[in-house]
Write a protein that holds these residues in place. Sequence first.
Motif, short mmCIF file in Angstrom:
data_model
loop_
_atom_site.label_atom_id
_atom_site.label_comp_id
_atom_site.label_asym_id
_atom_site.label_seq_id
_atom_site.Cartn_x
_atom_site.Cartn_y
_atom_site.Cartn_z
N PRO A 115 63.42 43.09 95.51
CA PRO A 115 63.19 44.07 96.31
C PRO A 115 61.93 44.37 97.09
O PRO A 115 61.60 44.48 98.43
N VAL A 116 60.85 44.32 96.39
CA VAL A 116 59.55 44.23 96.72
C VAL A 116 59.19 43.21 97.82
O VAL A 116 58.57 43.55 98.97
N ASP A 117 59.91 42.09 97.91
CA ASP A 117 59.64 40.94 98.95
C ASP A 117 60.26 41.37 100.19
O ASP A 117 59.52 41.45 101.38
N PHE A 118 61.26 42.05 100.21
CA PHE A 118 61.83 42.53 101.65
C PHE A 118 61.29 43.98 102.12
O PHE A 118 61.02 44.04 103.39
N LYS A 119 60.70 44.67 101.19
CA LYS A 119 60.15 45.71 101.64
C LYS A 119 58.54 45.50 102.46
O LYS A 119 58.25 46.05 103.18
N ILE A 120 57.94 44.42 101.73
CA ILE A 120 56.75 44.32 102.52
C ILE A 120 56.96 43.40 103.71
O ILE A 120 56.32 43.51 104.67
N ARG A 121 58.13 42.53 103.57
CA ARG A 121 58.26 41.98 104.90
C ARG A 121 58.69 42.78 106.11
O ARG A 121 58.52 42.53 107.31
N GLN A 122 59.55 44.02 105.74
CA GLN A 122 59.77 44.87 106.59
C GLN A 122 58.40 45.76 107.11
O GLN A 122 58.81 46.42 108.25
N SER A 123 57.56 45.84 106.47
CA SER A 123 56.52 46.71 106.60
C SER A 123 55.11 46.25 106.95
O SER A 123 54.34 46.92 107.80
N ALA A 124 55.05 44.83 106.62
CA ALA A 124 53.51 44.33 106.83
C ALA A 124 52.98 44.08 108.18
O ALA A 124 52.01 43.74 108.34
#
Length: 337
Positions: free
Chosen positions: A44-53
């Motif tokens: 989940p950390v992958d998509f959370k960072i993809r969505q916000s970085a």
Amino acid sequence: MKAIGFKSSLPIEEKESFIEFETVKPTPGEHDLLVKIEAISVNPVDFKIRQSAAKDTVLETPKIIGWDAAGIVQAVGEKVTLFEVGDLVYYAGDITTPGSNAEYQIIDERIVGRKPKSLTIEEAAVIPLTGLTAWEILFDRIRISPEKDKGKSILIIGGAGGVGSIAIQLAKNIAGLTVIATASRPETIEWCKNQGADFVVDHKDLITSVRNAGFQNVDFILDFVDTNSYWDSMVELIKPQGHIASITGSSDPVALNKLKSKSVSFSWEFMYTRSMFQTDDMIEQHNILNKIADLLDSGVLKTTLKETYNGLSAENLKKAHQLLESGKTIGKIAIKF
């Protein structure tokens, strides 16, 4: 080398939510390994960072993410002592450095473990991030001891997810706890039982379902879903002098005052703390990964791999992220190069 990244935080359905590109193979620093990656996993950390970085912006250079990998050591820095060229390794990486969605990666040897001998490369790749998170939350944050805590009860909210799956196994097989896990679909209930859960309860009516399972209160609670959504239920269910721990964070303040009358402890767990702050005990992640490898090789633990995609490609990463974002993932997804 080939890498997959993004220049802007786009919905996963968009064509350029991930892009393939060529970049320079990195060179290891003094304490680094250069790893030729053979398999990765997504979290989940992958998509959370993809969505916000890269929200509302376009990066000049694509950002490479990914925090689970297994592969072969290709080169070592001059001060490396734990590994040699040719070693098979697995690791969860460092959130402050380029990730594992690439053919090669630089990684500090202190957060790398030896790949479990009995596992395939993709079976190994799904373990590091969730294994470290589950180990740290149980044994470093709550400080559960198999000697003094054996037989006590633990409620794991989100039992069928990546962290929940390995946490069930560690809580049951290493700590000797009575494990209550949450799940609601037939396939997730079955998965939790297969990981070793003694009881599986419905998170949609948590208090009632835990008490129907025969527990008025529980000694420990792990939250792998949403701290504030379950906060009042956790406060109600935790025993006096118990311990609640969570990995999910919260955009709103957590009402810790509700724990006061029961003298309950609360902890956050963030697997990247040690590498992000270069803590004095950073090498503990190397030690934990090796312990987990031994437990996997001896059959005490088992891989949580559920699905494998073949090939490092933007398309495979999109598929994996879509599945994660749906919230319906069971166990872990690997991508084998």
